[in-house]
Design a protein around this motif. Structure first.
Motif, mmCIF file in Angstrom:
data_model
loop_
_atom_site.group_PDB
_atom_site.id
_atom_site.type_symbol
_atom_site.label_atom_id
_atom_site.label_comp_id
_atom_site.label_asym_id
_atom_site.label_seq_id
_atom_site.Cartn_x
_atom_site.Cartn_y
_atom_site.Cartn_z
ATOM 1 N N SER A 1 0.828 -1.208 0.000
ATOM 2 C CA SER A 1 0.000 0.000 0.000
ATOM 3 C C SER A 1 0.863 1.261 0.000
ATOM 4 O O SER A 1 0.518 2.254 -0.658
ATOM 5 C CB SER A 1 -0.947 0.005 1.201
ATOM 6 O OG SER A 1 -0.233 -0.018 2.422
ATOM 7 N N LEU B 1 2.152 1.760 -3.587
ATOM 8 C CA LEU B 1 1.094 2.231 -4.472
ATOM 9 C C LEU B 1 0.733 3.684 -4.178
ATOM 10 O O LEU B 1 0.522 4.482 -5.091
ATOM 11 C CB LEU B 1 -0.137 1.337 -4.334
ATOM 12 C CG LEU B 1 0.038 -0.105 -4.833
ATOM 13 C CD1 LEU B 1 -1.126 -0.971 -4.378
ATOM 14 C CD2 LEU B 1 0.179 -0.145 -6.343
ATOM 15 N N MET C 1 -5.058 -5.892 -3.402
ATOM 16 C CA MET C 1 -3.619 -5.889 -3.145
ATOM 17 C C MET C 1 -3.077 -7.154 -2.508
ATOM 18 O O MET C 1 -1.867 -7.400 -2.572
ATOM 19 C CB MET C 1 -3.265 -4.734 -2.195
ATOM 20 C CG MET C 1 -3.625 -3.349 -2.647
ATOM 21 S SD MET C 1 -3.001 -2.104 -1.482
ATOM 22 C CE MET C 1 -4.030 -2.409 -0.035
ATOM 23 N N SER D 1 -3.496 -4.107 -9.008
ATOM 24 C CA SER D 1 -3.088 -2.829 -8.425
ATOM 25 C C SER D 1 -2.121 -2.085 -9.332
ATOM 26 O O SER D 1 -2.144 -0.845 -9.384
ATOM 27 C CB SER D 1 -2.496 -3.039 -7.029
ATOM 28 O OG SER D 1 -1.506 -4.044 -7.018
ATOM 29 N N CYS E 1 -7.236 1.143 -3.750
ATOM 30 C CA CYS E 1 -6.410 -0.056 -3.644
ATOM 31 C C CYS E 1 -6.869 -0.764 -2.373
ATOM 32 O O CYS E 1 -6.626 -0.279 -1.268
ATOM 33 C CB CYS E 1 -4.932 0.298 -3.589
ATOM 34 S SG CYS E 1 -4.341 1.221 -5.020
#
Length: 433
Positions: free
Chosen positions: A46, A49, A87, A126, A151
């Protein structure tokens, strides 16, 4: 009025932006593939991203519903279009032989160390979100409205969508007018499958503990044997599908786990089962779960169990029903971009997703009207492999190909990654342009 020239210009513009972003997106995909993380543990994923989306100029909020990421690009007046990618990875030892295969491990909920692999392609999904984000930034002169990218964590345990909703997804951020999502599958790379209405199954994973009164294997009359009760349960549960479900409906009841005892001469105190239930109708699904509980209680009574069985829902999700008008709208956009020969009619899948919680107001717990959504499928099998695989239809060929959750499954070829970016961008533009 949109002309053929206008449509060709949009197609060319999308393709040009995909070409410009592709090298970085491919590098991102390979990086994500090497660092898979379990549901709700997607900390590195995360963060990576979020950094990519911030670098593109999006307003990014982290830690929504745990590890979820929400990114917004406001570009004037117009609808809000939400794109969703997941994800999380799986506790599987990778056997693809890729140069960038995962060697990661993690501690699972039971405390055991497990290998990790992106065996369902969530790293692809993702990466496509970031790739689409780049494409849409490059095309801001051609659309107006708000693009909302999420996401999502923990799809594999059906937890991430509801966690993000519970954390105020539609209160802290704009409530979308349409929700778009996609998943890879073993169809020919470069193709896209659509299906309106009933598309994916509801699913409940149910844990059951049957109580007995253990003792010496030589003196069964002095005990209550939970293994015998469990054996009757396993057999009797199959009568639900054959005798309680209408023949035209599709329901699956699978006992995937049955554990009891430690050795042959010990009658145990308990037997533990885990049961997987899938169907395409949410009302029927609830009836089947109720039947399972009824049968287990009755078998425990018949077997003289000293106390009632214990039930625990491990996780569950509702059936996925694509909005038919939205499907037609998105399919038309994909046909314009990819050509009809690269589209196929998606067969209904017994697999399940927590994506529909994002659009179902009652089940998602966000109130108001339902939000229409479209969830489509992108092929991940290279053309040469597809041609040599037996069968003529997608369903026939799928029986001979590696499926998601296999240690050999690898959807991240260049064509599939590019298709995923183009499919999301063209679908978003169908509402924003």
């Amino acid at each position: 009025m949109t002309t053929q020239t206008d449509r060709m210009n949009v197609k060319g513009a999308v393709s040009a932006q995909v070409n410009a972003a592709f090298a970085e997106v491919k590098a991102l995909y390979q990086q994500l593939h090497q660092m898979p993380e379990l549901p709700f543990q997607e900390y590195k994923t995360s963060a990576r991203l979020a950094e990519s989306l911030e670098a593109l100029g999006y307003t990014v909020t982290r830690n929504v519903g745990g590890t979820g990421v929400v990114a917004l690009l406001r570009n004037g007046e117009g609808p809000t279009v939400m794109l969703r990618g997941d994800m999380d990875a799986l506790p599987i030892k990778e056997a693809t032989g890729l140069d960038y295969a995962s060697n990661e491990t993690a501690t699972a909920a039971d405390g055991n160390e497990v290998p990790l692999m992106h065996a369902c392609g969530h790293d692809l999904h993702s990466s496509c979100i970031v790739g689409t984000a780049a494409v849409m930034v490059g095309l801001t002169a051609q659309w107006s409205g708000t693009l909302m990218l999420i996401c999502q964590p923990a799809e594999e345990i059906f937890g991430g969508a509801k966690a993000m909703l519970a954390d105020g997804l539609y209160e802290r951020f704009p409530r979308p007018d349409i929700i778009l999502g996609q998943h890879n599958m073993p169809a020919r790379a470069g193709t896209i499958g659509h299906r309106a209405n009933s598309t994916m199954a509801a699913c409940t994973n149910l844990a059951v503990t049957i109580h007995g009164a253990g003792g010496h294997g030589s003196m069964p009359a002095q005990t209550v044997d939970p293994v015998v009760i469990a054996a009757h349960v396993v057999t009797r549960l199959q009568s639900i599908v054959s005798r309680e479900v209408p023949p035209e409906e599709t329901v699956v009841v699978t006992v995937g786990k049955l554990h009891a005892g430690t050795q042959a001469n010990i009658i145990p105190h308990t037997a533990e089962l885990e049961i997987n239930i899938r169907s395409f109708d949410n009302t029927l699904h609830r009836q089947v779960v109720a039947s399972i509980e009824r049968i287990i209680r009755a078998e425990c009574d018949a077997g003289r169990a000293p106390k009632p069985p214990a039930f625990q829902v491990l996780n569950e999700t509702i059936a996925l029903h694509n909005d038919p008008m939205a499907v037609e709208h998105v399919r038309s956009a994909h046909a314009e971009h990819f050509g009809d020969t690269n589209l196929f009619d998606m067969p209904r899948l017994n697999g399940s997703e927590d994506f529909p919680f994002l659009g179902n107001a009652e089940a998602g717990g966000f109130g108001g009207d339902d939000i229409p959504y479209v969830y489509w499928f992108i092929g991940a099998t290279p053309a040469e492999r597809w041609a040599e695989t037996p069968g003529t239809s997608v369903s026939q060929k799928m029986r001979h190909l590696e499926m998601p959750h296999s240690p050999y499954y690898f959807p991240g070829n260049d064509i599939t990654l590019r298709t995923g970016m183009e499919a999301m961008a063209t679908a978003a533009l169908a509402y924003l342009a």
